[in-house]
Design an enzyme around this catalytic site. Structure first.
Site, PDB file in Angstrom:
ATOM      1  N   ASN A  63       2.167   1.566   4.425  1.00 26.60           N
ATOM      2  CA  ASN A  63       2.524   0.315   5.108  1.00 26.60           C
ATOM      3  C   ASN A  63       2.251   0.370   6.620  1.00 26.60           C
ATOM      4  O   ASN A  63       2.964  -0.238   7.417  1.00 26.60           O
ATOM      5  CB  ASN A  63       3.994  -0.075   4.832  1.00 26.60           C
ATOM      6  CG  ASN A  63       4.343  -1.505   5.247  1.00 26.60           C
ATOM      7  OD1 ASN A  63       5.442  -1.770   5.693  1.00 26.60           O
ATOM      8  ND2 ASN A  63       3.409  -2.415   5.118  1.00 26.60           N
ATOM      9  N   CYS A  98       0.857  -1.190   0.000  1.00 27.91           N
ATOM     10  CA  CYS A  98       0.000   0.000   0.000  1.00 27.91           C
ATOM     11  C   CYS A  98       0.895   1.242   0.000  1.00 27.91           C
ATOM     12  O   CYS A  98       2.070   1.144  -0.369  1.00 27.91           O
ATOM     13  CB  CYS A  98      -0.982  -0.021   1.171  1.00 27.91           C
ATOM     14  SG  CYS A  98      -0.220   0.021   2.801  1.00 27.91           S
ATOM     15  N   ASP A 134      -8.257   3.882   0.972  1.00 26.54           N
ATOM     16  CA  ASP A 134      -7.292   4.280   1.991  1.00 26.54           C
ATOM     17  C   ASP A 134      -8.057   4.737   3.241  1.00 26.54           C
ATOM     18  O   ASP A 134      -8.803   5.713   3.185  1.00 26.54           O
ATOM     19  CB  ASP A 134      -6.448   5.422   1.413  1.00 26.54           C
ATOM     20  CG  ASP A 134      -5.351   5.858   2.366  1.00 26.54           C
ATOM     21  OD1 ASP A 134      -5.368   5.443   3.533  1.00 26.54           O
ATOM     22  OD2 ASP A 134      -4.486   6.632   1.926  1.00 26.54           O
ATOM     23  N   CYS A 193      -1.467   0.792   7.430  1.00 27.81           N
ATOM     24  CA  CYS A 193      -2.912   0.505   7.530  1.00 27.81           C
ATOM     25  C   CYS A 193      -3.297  -0.744   6.720  1.00 27.81           C
ATOM     26  O   CYS A 193      -3.446  -1.825   7.284  1.00 27.81           O
ATOM     27  CB  CYS A 193      -3.737   1.706   7.059  1.00 27.81           C
ATOM     28  SG  CYS A 193      -3.460   3.216   8.029  1.00 27.81           S
ATOM     29  N   ARG A 194      -3.444  -0.587   5.413  1.00 27.62           N
ATOM     30  CA  ARG A 194      -4.033  -1.662   4.618  1.00 27.62           C
ATOM     31  C   ARG A 194      -3.127  -2.878   4.450  1.00 27.62           C
ATOM     32  O   ARG A 194      -3.555  -4.021   4.695  1.00 27.62           O
ATOM     33  CB  ARG A 194      -4.428  -1.135   3.226  1.00 27.62           C
ATOM     34  CG  ARG A 194      -5.580  -0.159   3.258  1.00 27.62           C
ATOM     35  CD  ARG A 194      -5.697   0.606   1.947  1.00 27.62           C
ATOM     36  NE  ARG A 194      -4.542   1.492   1.746  1.00 27.62           N
ATOM     37  CZ  ARG A 194      -4.325   2.220   0.663  1.00 27.62           C
ATOM     38  NH1 ARG A 194      -5.179   2.157  -0.339  1.00 27.62           N
ATOM     39  NH2 ARG A 194      -3.273   3.005   0.586  1.00 27.62           N
ATOM     40  N   SER A 195      -1.884  -2.675   3.996  1.00 25.64           N
ATOM     41  CA  SER A 195      -1.060  -3.856   3.685  1.00 25.64           C
ATOM     42  C   SER A 195      -0.652  -4.658   4.917  1.00 25.64           C
ATOM     43  O   SER A 195      -0.646  -5.897   4.855  1.00 25.64           O
ATOM     44  CB  SER A 195       0.140  -3.505   2.800  1.00 25.64           C
ATOM     45  OG  SER A 195       1.031  -2.621   3.426  1.00 25.64           O
TER      46      SER A 195
HETATM   47  P1  4NP Z   1      -1.875   2.820   4.067  1.00 23.57           P
HETATM   48  O1  4NP Z   1      -2.532   4.165   4.622  1.00 23.57           O
HETATM   49  O2  4NP Z   1      -1.301   3.148   2.710  1.00 23.57           O
HETATM   50  O3  4NP Z   1      -3.037   1.882   3.983  1.00 23.57           O
HETATM   51  O4  4NP Z   1      -0.827   2.394   5.076  1.00 23.57           O
HETATM   52  C1  4NP Z   1      -1.838   5.373   4.713  1.00 23.57           C
HETATM   53  C2  4NP Z   1      -0.993   5.599   5.775  1.00 23.57           C
HETATM   54  C3  4NP Z   1      -0.336   6.808   5.880  1.00 23.57           C
HETATM   55  C4  4NP Z   1      -0.521   7.769   4.913  1.00 23.57           C
HETATM   56  C5  4NP Z   1      -1.364   7.548   3.845  1.00 23.57           C
HETATM   57  C6  4NP Z   1      -2.018   6.329   3.737  1.00 23.57           C
HETATM   58  N1  4NP Z   1       0.152   9.030   5.046  1.00 23.57           N
HETATM   59  O5  4NP Z   1      -0.113   9.914   4.203  1.00 23.57           O
HETATM   60  O6  4NP Z   1       0.955   9.193   5.949  1.00 23.57           O
END
Ligand code: 4NP
Length: 165
Positions: free
Chosen positions: A11, A8, A125, A13-15
């Protein structure tokens, strides 16, 4: 060993949640000797950090296990993994942009290619959402990971006995 990498943006939240969901399914099906997984982010925003608090809440709520620190996707991952499963189309573009000059080509899929209730192509997201966003992501990952595992079992003739597609 078939190796799967979930990707993702951050790294956190989703992955990592996909990694935790998939690991539980692998264990339930008795496939830990055959399939392993990890996760990574396309960005360098959260390198070395633990998963988001809300991701860990889902891990606790659904009795998953997760021991992960944020890491950035690298070209070495093209060599190290057989499947790269990206959470959204932007992640997939970012991965594919790095892939161009590599002879070893792991299979790159969108996570929701495996979702039989695919209302949209991306795992949304949840970073800017509340708990309900994480719950929604968990439900998508639970459905998609089951189908992904079935796909890998079929492709690699791993023949788990209690497997239904
Ligand atoms: P992820 O979510 O891609 O599912 O881990 C996010 C985590 C942090 C951010 C964006 C998306 N950020 O902008 O910091």
């Amino acid at each position: 060993m078939v190796k799967v990498l979930f990707v993702c943006l951050g790294n956190i939240c989703r992955s990592p949640l996909a990694e935790a969901v998939f690991n539980k399914l692998i264990a339930e099906k008795g496939l830990t000797r055959h399939i392993s997984c990890d996760s990574a982010g396309t960005s360098d925003y959260h390198i070395g950090e633990p998963p988001d608090r809300r991701t860990l809440d889902m891990v606790g709520q659904y009795k998953l296990h997760l021991d992960h620190r944020g890491r950035q996707f690298s070209i070495q991952d093209f060599t190290d993994f057989d499947y790269i499963i990206t959470m959204d189309r932007r992640n997939r573009e970012d991965v594919k942009a790095l892939m161009n000059h590599h002879t070893h080509s792991p299979k790159v899929f969108l996570m929701r290619n495996f979702d039989d209730r695919q209302e949209e192509p991306d795992v949304p997201d949840p970073y800017w959402s509340g708990k309900e966003g994480f719950e929604h992501v968990y439900q998508i990952l639970q459905r998609s990971c089951q189908k992904l595992l079935a796909h890998i079992v079929r492709e690699h003739k791993l023949g788990s006995s209690d497997f239904s597609v």
